[in-house]
Design an enzyme around this catalytic site. Structure first.
Site, PDB file in Angstrom:
ATOM      1  N   SER A 133       0.814  -1.223   0.000  1.00  0.00           N
ATOM      2  CA  SER A 133       0.000   0.000   0.000  1.00  0.00           C
ATOM      3  C   SER A 133       0.845   1.269   0.000  1.00  0.00           C
ATOM      4  CB  SER A 133      -0.870  -0.014   1.261  1.00  0.00           C
ATOM      5  OG  SER A 133      -1.413   1.256   1.500  1.00  0.00           O
ATOM      6  N   GLU A 135       0.227   3.663   1.710  1.00  0.00           N
ATOM      7  CA  GLU A 135       0.307   4.135   3.108  1.00  0.00           C
ATOM      8  C   GLU A 135       1.698   3.894   3.682  1.00  0.00           C
ATOM      9  OE1 GLU A 135      -2.037   5.647   5.505  1.00  0.00           O
ATOM     10  OE2 GLU A 135      -2.640   6.279   3.520  1.00  0.00           O
ATOM     11  N   TYR A 156      -1.647   0.251  10.705  1.00  0.00           N
ATOM     12  CA  TYR A 156      -1.945  -0.410   9.422  1.00  0.00           C
ATOM     13  C   TYR A 156      -0.723  -0.359   8.505  1.00  0.00           C
ATOM     14  CZ  TYR A 156      -3.645  -0.857   4.616  1.00  0.00           C
ATOM     15  OH  TYR A 156      -3.797  -1.220   3.289  1.00  0.00           O
TER      16      TYR A 156
HETATM   17  P1  NAP Z   1     -11.603  -4.271   1.833  1.00  0.00           P
HETATM   18  O1  NAP Z   1     -12.740  -3.893   0.939  1.00  0.00           O
HETATM   19  O2  NAP Z   1     -11.543  -3.736   3.216  1.00  0.00           O
HETATM   20  O3  NAP Z   1     -11.582  -5.877   1.904  1.00  0.00           O
HETATM   21  C1  NAP Z   1     -10.796  -6.548   2.845  1.00  0.00           C
HETATM   22  C2  NAP Z   1     -11.054  -8.044   2.700  1.00  0.00           C
HETATM   23  O4  NAP Z   1     -10.272  -8.742   3.690  1.00  0.00           O
HETATM   24  C3  NAP Z   1     -12.522  -8.461   2.936  1.00  0.00           C
HETATM   25  O5  NAP Z   1     -12.847  -9.498   2.052  1.00  0.00           O
HETATM   26  C4  NAP Z   1     -12.478  -8.987   4.363  1.00  0.00           C
HETATM   27  O6  NAP Z   1     -13.492  -9.917   4.670  1.00  0.00           O
HETATM   28  C5  NAP Z   1     -11.118  -9.678   4.344  1.00  0.00           C
HETATM   29  N1  NAP Z   1     -10.617  -9.950   5.686  1.00  0.00           N
HETATM   30  C6  NAP Z   1     -10.491  -9.077   6.722  1.00  0.00           C
HETATM   31  N2  NAP Z   1     -10.025  -9.716   7.806  1.00  0.00           N
HETATM   32  C7  NAP Z   1      -9.864 -11.019   7.464  1.00  0.00           C
HETATM   33  C8  NAP Z   1      -9.437 -12.173   8.158  1.00  0.00           C
HETATM   34  N3  NAP Z   1      -9.108 -12.130   9.452  1.00  0.00           N
HETATM   35  N4  NAP Z   1      -9.371 -13.346   7.489  1.00  0.00           N
HETATM   36  C9  NAP Z   1      -9.746 -13.414   6.177  1.00  0.00           C
HETATM   37  N5  NAP Z   1     -10.174 -12.353   5.467  1.00  0.00           N
HETATM   38  C10 NAP Z   1     -10.232 -11.175   6.106  1.00  0.00           C
HETATM   39  O7  NAP Z   1     -10.213  -3.917   1.131  1.00  0.00           O
HETATM   40  P2  NAP Z   1      -9.903  -3.519  -0.400  1.00  0.00           P
HETATM   41  O8  NAP Z   1     -10.096  -2.064  -0.550  1.00  0.00           O
HETATM   42  O9  NAP Z   1     -10.586  -4.475  -1.300  1.00  0.00           O
HETATM   43  O10 NAP Z   1      -8.323  -3.754  -0.440  1.00  0.00           O
HETATM   44  C11 NAP Z   1      -7.764  -5.031  -0.767  1.00  0.00           C
HETATM   45  C12 NAP Z   1      -6.356  -5.124  -0.200  1.00  0.00           C
HETATM   46  O11 NAP Z   1      -5.554  -4.085  -0.750  1.00  0.00           O
HETATM   47  C13 NAP Z   1      -6.237  -4.939   1.307  1.00  0.00           C
HETATM   48  O12 NAP Z   1      -5.160  -5.734   1.743  1.00  0.00           O
HETATM   49  C14 NAP Z   1      -5.904  -3.473   1.483  1.00  0.00           C
HETATM   50  O13 NAP Z   1      -5.229  -3.275   2.697  1.00  0.00           O
HETATM   51  C15 NAP Z   1      -5.009  -3.266   0.283  1.00  0.00           C
HETATM   52  N6  NAP Z   1      -4.969  -1.918  -0.296  1.00  0.00           N
HETATM   53  C16 NAP Z   1      -6.134  -1.270  -0.598  1.00  0.00           C
HETATM   54  C17 NAP Z   1      -6.069  -0.042  -1.227  1.00  0.00           C
HETATM   55  C18 NAP Z   1      -7.326   0.700  -1.618  1.00  0.00           C
HETATM   56  O14 NAP Z   1      -7.227   1.904  -1.880  1.00  0.00           O
HETATM   57  N7  NAP Z   1      -8.477   0.042  -1.698  1.00  0.00           N
HETATM   58  C19 NAP Z   1      -4.826   0.505  -1.559  1.00  0.00           C
HETATM   59  C20 NAP Z   1      -3.667  -0.204  -1.250  1.00  0.00           C
HETATM   60  C21 NAP Z   1      -3.749  -1.428  -0.636  1.00  0.00           C
HETATM   61  P3  NAP Z   1     -14.963  -9.435   5.199  1.00  0.00           P
HETATM   62  O15 NAP Z   1     -15.721  -9.029   3.966  1.00  0.00           O
HETATM   63  O16 NAP Z   1     -15.480 -10.650   5.864  1.00  0.00           O
HETATM   64  O17 NAP Z   1     -14.723  -8.278   6.125  1.00  0.00           O
HETATM   65  O1  F7E Z   2      -8.854   8.299   4.078  1.00  0.00           O
HETATM   66  C1  F7E Z   2      -9.157  11.728   5.327  1.00  0.00           C
HETATM   67  C2  F7E Z   2      -8.232  10.775   6.078  1.00  0.00           C
HETATM   68  O2  F7E Z   2      -9.898   6.227   5.001  1.00  0.00           O
HETATM   69  C3  F7E Z   2      -8.345   9.161   3.080  1.00  0.00           C
HETATM   70  C4  F7E Z   2      -7.272   2.243   2.532  1.00  0.00           C
HETATM   71  O3  F7E Z   2      -7.849   1.568   1.436  1.00  0.00           O
HETATM   72  O4  F7E Z   2      -6.056   3.721   1.086  1.00  0.00           O
HETATM   73  C5  F7E Z   2      -6.988   3.678   2.143  1.00  0.00           C
HETATM   74  O5  F7E Z   2      -6.488   4.369   3.274  1.00  0.00           O
HETATM   75  C6  F7E Z   2      -8.023  10.513   3.686  1.00  0.00           C
HETATM   76  C7  F7E Z   2      -7.224  10.444   4.989  1.00  0.00           C
HETATM   77  O6  F7E Z   2      -8.234   6.102   3.067  1.00  0.00           O
HETATM   78  C8  F7E Z   2     -12.432  11.411   6.853  1.00  0.00           C
HETATM   79  O7  F7E Z   2      -7.686  11.404   7.219  1.00  0.00           O
HETATM   80  C9  F7E Z   2     -11.092  13.017   6.278  1.00  0.00           C
HETATM   81  O8  F7E Z   2      -6.226  11.408   4.964  1.00  0.00           O
HETATM   82  O9  F7E Z   2     -10.474   6.962   2.660  1.00  0.00           O
HETATM   83  P1  F7E Z   2      -9.467   6.857   3.724  1.00  0.00           P
HETATM   84  P2  F7E Z   2      -6.704   5.940   3.506  1.00  0.00           P
HETATM   85  O10 F7E Z   2      -6.502   6.194   4.936  1.00  0.00           O
HETATM   86  O11 F7E Z   2      -5.896   6.730   2.545  1.00  0.00           O
HETATM   87  C10 F7E Z   2      -4.779   3.126   1.373  1.00  0.00           C
HETATM   88  C11 F7E Z   2      -3.926   3.212   0.152  1.00  0.00           C
HETATM   89  C12 F7E Z   2      -4.892   1.760   1.933  1.00  0.00           C
HETATM   90  O12 F7E Z   2      -4.014   0.932   1.760  1.00  0.00           O
HETATM   91  C13 F7E Z   2      -5.979   1.520   2.931  1.00  0.00           C
HETATM   92  O13 F7E Z   2      -6.272   0.131   3.041  1.00  0.00           O
HETATM   93  O14 F7E Z   2      -9.274  11.137   4.034  1.00  0.00           O
HETATM   94  N1  F7E Z   2     -10.494  11.844   5.931  1.00  0.00           N
HETATM   95  N2  F7E Z   2     -12.273  12.764   6.856  1.00  0.00           N
HETATM   96  C14 F7E Z   2     -11.305  10.840   6.275  1.00  0.00           C
HETATM   97  N3  F7E Z   2     -11.168   9.507   6.114  1.00  0.00           N
HETATM   98  C15 F7E Z   2     -12.197   8.720   6.553  1.00  0.00           C
HETATM   99  N4  F7E Z   2     -12.108   7.375   6.393  1.00  0.00           N
HETATM  100  N5  F7E Z   2     -13.306   9.250   7.136  1.00  0.00           N
HETATM  101  C16 F7E Z   2     -13.479  10.588   7.320  1.00  0.00           C
HETATM  102  O15 F7E Z   2     -14.497  11.032   7.864  1.00  0.00           O
END
Ligand code: NAP
Ligand code: F7E
Length: 342
Positions: A133, A135, A156
């Protein structure tokens, strides 16, 4: 005739899992997804592609397991014998990781090691994709690419750094074909409702329909490189088809603030967000990632990946979808009232 390829996905019920499953099924893979037992249905994002479990030859099969449970992962890998493993499962919410740091380390960090060990112990020949990620870059200033030092700013992100380096270690130490996709934020109509983009598009739709009056948010100045999840799962698959395993940044190369996302989403419905948004410190983080902007030129050069959906279209797509969803819910609610009133 060549046998169908088998893919195993952790996190199949999540946003990315659902798009990746669609992509792999379209490419004639047999897909196995690990799901957790839950007291309520958790397969909403994949119900439209799930086949009747009584089908004698299902292309999509769900199996119970947990990233916290090594024996389940071992058993699944041994019995499925996948050609490719896409490891997307995680406790993926950054803000929540400050509330449950140990659990986040357990699932997001150690969960990855359990999978890597299961591959090694079973001796199954497979390729491994790890969901790293942006992050992980944390406070390192943009633009960020594969050479940028990590400075994680949350439990995280620290767990993801651990999982990232363990993936590199299994590649270097045991010759495993293991890739890290360092993906920047990617969104879609299927994004979880508590991530900021979806929280905003859902609220804008509900406000438009008169279902909500306020939206509470945290830091509006944070900047993110937001892309579309459908484009990003294509990058995951493509990096797994290369001759050599490697790590790649996947990003749009554009950065926008939360404020700009509000402008775009509310503006699309001719609303002024300033009339509805209030700041609630509970949504701020003890340590914030101020600015992310990815440089994905390595992926572009290696396999020609580039994003198709841009910021404005992404925001509009999500608002339109939420408007449709909430209107449907509104219809159903109105109909229920009519039934009750009769
Ligand atoms: P998401 O919608 O939060 O999905 C997370 C998945 O992980 C869900 O299927 C969840 O199952 C499963 N999970 C959580 N805890 C588990 C456990 N203990 N055992 C087995 N499965 C478990 O995440 P996403 O946005 O699709 O992201 C996919 C991956 O990419 C994640 O690893 C995330 O950290 C990473 N990532 C995401 C982003 C982004 O912007 N979306 C960017 C960079 C990296 P349930 O449905 O049962 O909760
Ligand atoms: O926050 C600000 C918050 O929670 C984005 C995950 O998929 O992307 C995701 O992480 C920004 C942050 O995503 C609210 O402070 C303001 O600066 O949508 P977010 P994230 O933290 O960037 C990365 C790449 C991953 O890997 C992660 O799994 O928005 N923000 N106000 C807020 N964020 C949330 N959630 N809620 C608010 O009310």
């Amino acid at each position: 005739m060549t046998a169908m390829k088998k893919a195993l996905i952790t996190g199949i019920t999540g946003q990315d899992g659902s798009y990746l499953t669609e992509l792999l099924l379209a490419k004639s893979y047999r897909v196995f997804g690990i799901i957790r037992r839950s007291s309520s249905f958790n397969t909403g994002r994949i119900d439209h592609i799930y086949q009747d479990p009584h089908d004698p030859d299902p292309k999509l099969k769900l199996v119970f397991g947990d990233l916290n449970d090594a024996s389940s992962l071992n058993k699944i890998i041994r019995t499925v014998q996948p050609d490719e493993i896409y490891h997307l499962g995680a406790q993926s919410h950054v803000r929540v990781s400050f509330d449950v740091p140990e659990y986040t380390g357990e699932i997001t960090g150690l969960g990855t090691v359990r999978l890597l060990e299961a591959i090694r112990e079973t001796g199954v020949t497979t390729r491994f994709y790890n969901a790293s990620s942006s992050e992980m870059f944390g406070s390192t200033p943009p633009p960020q690419n594969e050479q940028t030092p990590f400075h994680p700013r949350s439990p995280y992100a620290a767990a993801k750094v651990y999982a990232h380096w363990m993936t590199v270690n299994y590649r270097d130490g045991y010759g495993l074909f293991a890739c890290n996709g360092i993906l920047f934020n990617h969104e879609s109509p299927r994004r979880g409702e508590t991530f900021v983009t979806r929280k905003i598009t859902r609220a804008a739709a509900r406000i438009k329909l008169g279902l909500q009056t306020k939206l509470f948010l945290g830091n509006l100045d944070a900047r993110r490189d937001w892309g579309y999840a459908g484009d990003y799962v294509e990058a995951m698959w493509t990096m797994m088809q290369q001759d050599k395993a490697d790590d790649y940044v996947i990003a749009t190369g554009e950065t926008h603030s939360v404020r700009e996302f509000l402008d775009e989403a509310f503006g699309h419905l001719s609303l002024d967000w300033k009339e509805y948004v209030e700041i609630d410190p509970r949504y701020c983080r003890p340590t914030e990632v101020d600015a992310l902007l990815g440089d994905s030129s390595k992926a572009r050069k290696a396999f020609g990946w580039k994003p198709k959906v841009r910021f404005q279209d992404l925001a509009r797509m999500m608002v339109d979808s939420d408007l449709e969803l909430e209107s449907g819910l509104l219809d159903r609610r109105t109909r229920n009232h009519e039934v009750l009133e009769r």
